[in-house]
Design a protein around this motif. Structure first.
Motif, PDB file in Angstrom:
ATOM      1  N   SER A 262       0.922  -1.655   0.570  1.00  0.00           N
ATOM      2  CA  SER A 262      -0.101   0.040   0.332  1.00  0.00           C
ATOM      3  C   SER A 262       0.948   0.548   0.030  1.00  0.00           C
ATOM      4  CB  SER A 262      -0.761   0.037   1.410  1.00  0.00           C
ATOM      5  OG  SER A 262      -1.891   1.402   1.598  1.00  0.00           O
ATOM      6  N   LYS A 263       0.366   2.528  -0.933  1.00  0.00           N
ATOM      7  CA  LYS A 263       1.233   3.909  -0.487  1.00  0.00           C
ATOM      8  C   LYS A 263       0.392   4.270   0.194  1.00  0.00           C
ATOM      9  CE  LYS A 263       3.152   2.434  -5.562  1.00  0.00           C
ATOM     10  NZ  LYS A 263       3.131   3.623  -6.463  1.00  0.00           N
ATOM     11  N   GLU A 264      -0.399   4.393   0.958  1.00  0.00           N
ATOM     12  CA  GLU A 264      -0.884   5.360   1.868  1.00  0.00           C
ATOM     13  C   GLU A 264       0.067   5.867   3.363  1.00  0.00           C
ATOM     14  OE1 GLU A 264      -3.887   4.607   5.760  1.00  0.00           O
ATOM     15  OE2 GLU A 264      -4.141   3.222   3.631  1.00  0.00           O
ATOM     16  N   GLY A 265       1.302   5.159   3.291  1.00  0.00           N
ATOM     17  CA  GLY A 265       2.523   5.515   3.822  1.00  0.00           C
ATOM     18  C   GLY A 265       2.646   6.300   3.638  1.00  0.00           C
ATOM     19  N   VAL A 266       3.355   6.953   1.438  1.00  0.00           N
ATOM     20  CA  VAL A 266       4.328   6.916   0.942  1.00  0.00           C
ATOM     21  C   VAL A 266       4.378   9.041   1.011  1.00  0.00           C
ATOM     22  CG1 VAL A 266       5.404   7.417  -1.154  1.00  0.00           C
ATOM     23  CG2 VAL A 266       4.672   5.303  -0.566  1.00  0.00           C
ATOM     24  N   PRO A 267       5.418   9.480   1.937  1.00  0.00           N
ATOM     25  CA  PRO A 267       4.772  10.878   1.527  1.00  0.00           C
ATOM     26  C   PRO A 267       4.810  11.556   0.435  1.00  0.00           C
ATOM     27  CG  PRO A 267       6.678  10.020   2.766  1.00  0.00           C
ATOM     28  CD  PRO A 267       6.313   9.672   2.128  1.00  0.00           C
ATOM     29  N   GLU A 268       4.307  12.701   0.366  1.00  0.00           N
ATOM     30  CA  GLU A 268       3.807  13.408  -0.683  1.00  0.00           C
ATOM     31  C   GLU A 268       5.569  13.849  -1.508  1.00  0.00           C
ATOM     32  OE1 GLU A 268       1.982  17.554  -2.327  1.00  0.00           O
ATOM     33  OE2 GLU A 268       1.916  16.865  -0.554  1.00  0.00           O
ATOM     34  N   GLY A 269       5.754  13.904  -2.762  1.00  0.00           N
ATOM     35  CA  GLY A 269       6.991  14.417  -3.110  1.00  0.00           C
ATOM     36  C   GLY A 269       8.055  13.191  -2.900  1.00  0.00           C
ATOM     37  N   VAL A 270       7.739  11.537  -2.155  1.00  0.00           N
ATOM     38  CA  VAL A 270       9.062  10.774  -2.666  1.00  0.00           C
ATOM     39  C   VAL A 270       7.668   9.592  -3.461  1.00  0.00           C
ATOM     40  CG1 VAL A 270       9.307   8.245  -1.206  1.00  0.00           C
ATOM     41  CG2 VAL A 270       9.465  10.993  -0.457  1.00  0.00           C
ATOM     42  N   LYS A 271       8.879   9.008  -4.127  1.00  0.00           N
ATOM     43  CA  LYS A 271       8.395   7.349  -5.145  1.00  0.00           C
ATOM     44  C   LYS A 271       8.838   6.806  -5.254  1.00  0.00           C
ATOM     45  CE  LYS A 271       9.019   6.459  -9.952  1.00  0.00           C
ATOM     46  NZ  LYS A 271       9.933   5.946 -11.143  1.00  0.00           N
ATOM     47  N   ALA A 272       7.942   5.705  -4.367  1.00  0.00           N
ATOM     48  CA  ALA A 272       7.650   4.073  -4.236  1.00  0.00           C
ATOM     49  C   ALA A 272       7.119   3.690  -4.506  1.00  0.00           C
ATOM     50  CB  ALA A 272       8.043   4.156  -2.488  1.00  0.00           C
ATOM     51  N   ASP A 273       7.823   2.565  -5.356  1.00  0.00           N
ATOM     52  CA  ASP A 273       7.454   1.469  -5.581  1.00  0.00           C
ATOM     53  C   ASP A 273       7.632   0.022  -5.735  1.00  0.00           C
ATOM     54  OD1 ASP A 273       5.297   2.138  -7.849  1.00  0.00           O
ATOM     55  OD2 ASP A 273       7.128   3.628  -8.342  1.00  0.00           O
ATOM     56  N   MET A 274       7.063  -1.168  -5.506  1.00  0.00           N
ATOM     57  CA  MET A 274       7.203  -2.534  -5.256  1.00  0.00           C
ATOM     58  C   MET A 274       7.573  -3.153  -6.743  1.00  0.00           C
ATOM     59  SD  MET A 274       5.568  -5.412  -2.849  1.00  0.00           S
ATOM     60  CE  MET A 274       4.355  -6.088  -4.377  1.00  0.00           C
ATOM     61  N   PHE A 275       8.901  -3.672  -6.066  1.00  0.00           N
ATOM     62  CA  PHE A 275       9.169  -3.936  -8.091  1.00  0.00           C
ATOM     63  C   PHE A 275       9.657  -5.914  -7.753  1.00  0.00           C
ATOM     64  CE2 PHE A 275      12.918  -3.917  -5.067  1.00  0.00           C
ATOM     65  CZ  PHE A 275      13.710  -4.795  -5.414  1.00  0.00           C
ATOM     66  N   HIS A 276       9.443  -6.172  -8.359  1.00  0.00           N
ATOM     67  CA  HIS A 276       9.735  -8.212  -8.865  1.00  0.00           C
ATOM     68  C   HIS A 276      11.616  -8.817  -9.624  1.00  0.00           C
ATOM     69  CE1 HIS A 276       5.879  -8.614  -8.268  1.00  0.00           C
ATOM     70  NE2 HIS A 276       5.389  -7.527  -8.869  1.00  0.00           N
ATOM     71  N   ALA A 277      12.130  -8.747  -9.043  1.00  0.00           N
ATOM     72  CA  ALA A 277      12.994  -9.600  -9.448  1.00  0.00           C
ATOM     73  C   ALA A 277      13.286 -10.666 -10.330  1.00  0.00           C
ATOM     74  CB  ALA A 277      14.252 -10.303  -8.134  1.00  0.00           C
ATOM     75  N   PHE A 278      12.082 -11.177 -11.248  1.00  0.00           N
ATOM     76  CA  PHE A 278      12.292 -11.938 -11.855  1.00  0.00           C
ATOM     77  C   PHE A 278      12.207 -11.054 -13.135  1.00  0.00           C
ATOM     78  CE2 PHE A 278       7.644 -10.932 -10.866  1.00  0.00           C
ATOM     79  CZ  PHE A 278       6.526 -10.836 -12.307  1.00  0.00           C
ATOM     80  N   ARG A 279      11.793  -9.995 -13.169  1.00  0.00           N
ATOM     81  CA  ARG A 279      11.808  -8.878 -14.844  1.00  0.00           C
ATOM     82  C   ARG A 279      13.378  -8.982 -14.729  1.00  0.00           C
ATOM     83  NH1 ARG A 279       7.883  -3.888 -11.990  1.00  0.00           N
ATOM     84  NH2 ARG A 279       5.872  -5.299 -12.524  1.00  0.00           N
ATOM     85  N   VAL A 280      14.817  -9.037 -14.340  1.00  0.00           N
ATOM     86  CA  VAL A 280      16.171  -9.293 -14.692  1.00  0.00           C
ATOM     87  C   VAL A 280      15.482  -9.719 -15.672  1.00  0.00           C
ATOM     88  CG1 VAL A 280      16.969 -10.583 -13.071  1.00  0.00           C
ATOM     89  CG2 VAL A 280      18.397  -8.188 -13.932  1.00  0.00           C
TER      90      VAL A 280
END
Length: 343
Positions: A262-280
């Motif tokens: 959830s991005k609920e706790g991500v402050p304004e101005g900060v970019k945060a994402d979950m990623f997946h290792a298999f994409r490599v």
């Protein structure tokens, strides 16, 4: 005649224990190698597959041979991979397709040649099995998401920028610290007090106690005269403090997260994402990290197999023991099952 193959299967969705049985021998695709497994490591995701199954991973089909960290000897090489690997090569691999033919918990496994690495003789199979998924995860976070400079042998000269890594003593964190240092960045990280020396040994410049109630303020102070190149939160528990520090620092406001539901706790101005290792897999980045950097860095001792391996048993019967242990949590170690010859 194809060799006899045996696997440790998740027999059905959320089944409480693995079953050992015969398995089809996986013939290689053009860009694959078949590895005769010597050692396989166990990850938290393996325990989550057992406990949560399709509730968390709806794409899974059963019976399923799991496991995403493997080392061993090349038994067969696909037609397009013959320039990189040969039968008999000692290798590690990241079998990341979540399909039985590419599950590490078996005698023979199919792995994309793009995420396999030749091993120097000095690196044991048990040590090597600790690396693949941790390297892939850290590489995807640092390079594909944060856009850092690629690693080199010897390490790039310091570029004046600093990376914040939350959870530097974790499996992923141990690899992230080493890759960032090899890419020319200063690393500031967090861990328990007992793992400070571990993080420093991997190249971190500063380590802070993640249990310190004043952690955020101390990290903000450390970054007050530094340029942030981005951050990587390797464990879910470090997300909030990493977000706060990056939000208050100069430089990049981007955070890669190993877990972020959830991005609920991500402050304004900060970019945060979950990623997946298999994409490599099958990317130019895979060739840089698994094909070029890692073999050379292991050969000259620049890169360490970290955290340390803990062998929980020998044979496929020991995989369930490892799943039970990791479900309770481990610290600064990676669980490994020896499954074949260890020369």
């Amino acid at each position: 005649m194809a060799p006899t193959n045996t696997a440790a299967y998740y027999p059905s969705d959320k089944a409480p224990s693995l079953e050992i049985g015969s398995a089809p021998y996986p013939t290689p695709g053009p860009d694959e190698i078949i590895i005769k497994v010597a050692a396989a490591a166990i990850n938290p995701v393996d325990a989550k597959i057992q406990s949560a199954g399709t509730s968390l991973f709806p794409f899974l089909t059963y019976p399923l041979a799991g496991g995403i960290d493997v080392s061993g000897t090349v038994a067969e090489v696909g037609s397009s991979a013959t320039s990189k690997f040969h039968v008999g090569d000692r290798v590690l691999g990241f079998p990341c397709d979540f399909a039985s033919r590419s599950g590490a918990f078996q005698s023979y496994v199919a792995v994309s040649a793009s995420v396999a690495t030749k091993l120097p003789e000095a690196t044991s199979f048990v040590e090597a099995a600790t690396l693949p998924s941790g390297v892939a995860t850290a590489a995807e976070a640092l390079y594909a998401y944060l856009g850092l400079e690629h690693p080199s042998v010897p390490p790039r000269p310091r570029n004046g920028k600093t990376v914040l890594i939350g959870g530097g003593a974790s499996v992923v964190g141990s690899n992230a610290v080493q890759l960032a240092v090899a890419s020319g960045y200063e690393v500031i990280t967090t861990s328990s007090l007992s793992n400070f020396a571990h993080c420093i040994s991997l190249g971190a410049s500063l380590v802070f106690d993640y249990r310190d109630p004043d952690l955020a303020n101390k990290l903000v102070s450390a970054f007050s005269e530094r340029e942030c190149a981005g951050a990587f939160s390797c464990v879910e528990g470090s997300n909030s403090v990493v977000f706060e520090v990056v939000g208050k620092s100069k430089g990049s406001k981007t955070v890669a997260c190993a877990i972020l539901f959830s991005k609920e706790g991500v402050p304004e101005g900060v970019k945060a994402d979950m990623f997946h290792a298999f994409r490599v897999k099958d990317t130019p980045l895979a060739e840089v990290v698994f094909g070029q950097f890692l073999p050379a860095a292991l050969e000259n001792g620049q890169y360490k197999c970290a955290p340390k391996a803990r062998v929980v048993g020998h044979g496929l019967e020991s995989v369930q023991k490892g799943l039970d242990i990791i479900a309770k949590g481990v610290s600064c170690e990676k669980l490994v099952v020896a499954l074949g010859e260890q020369e």
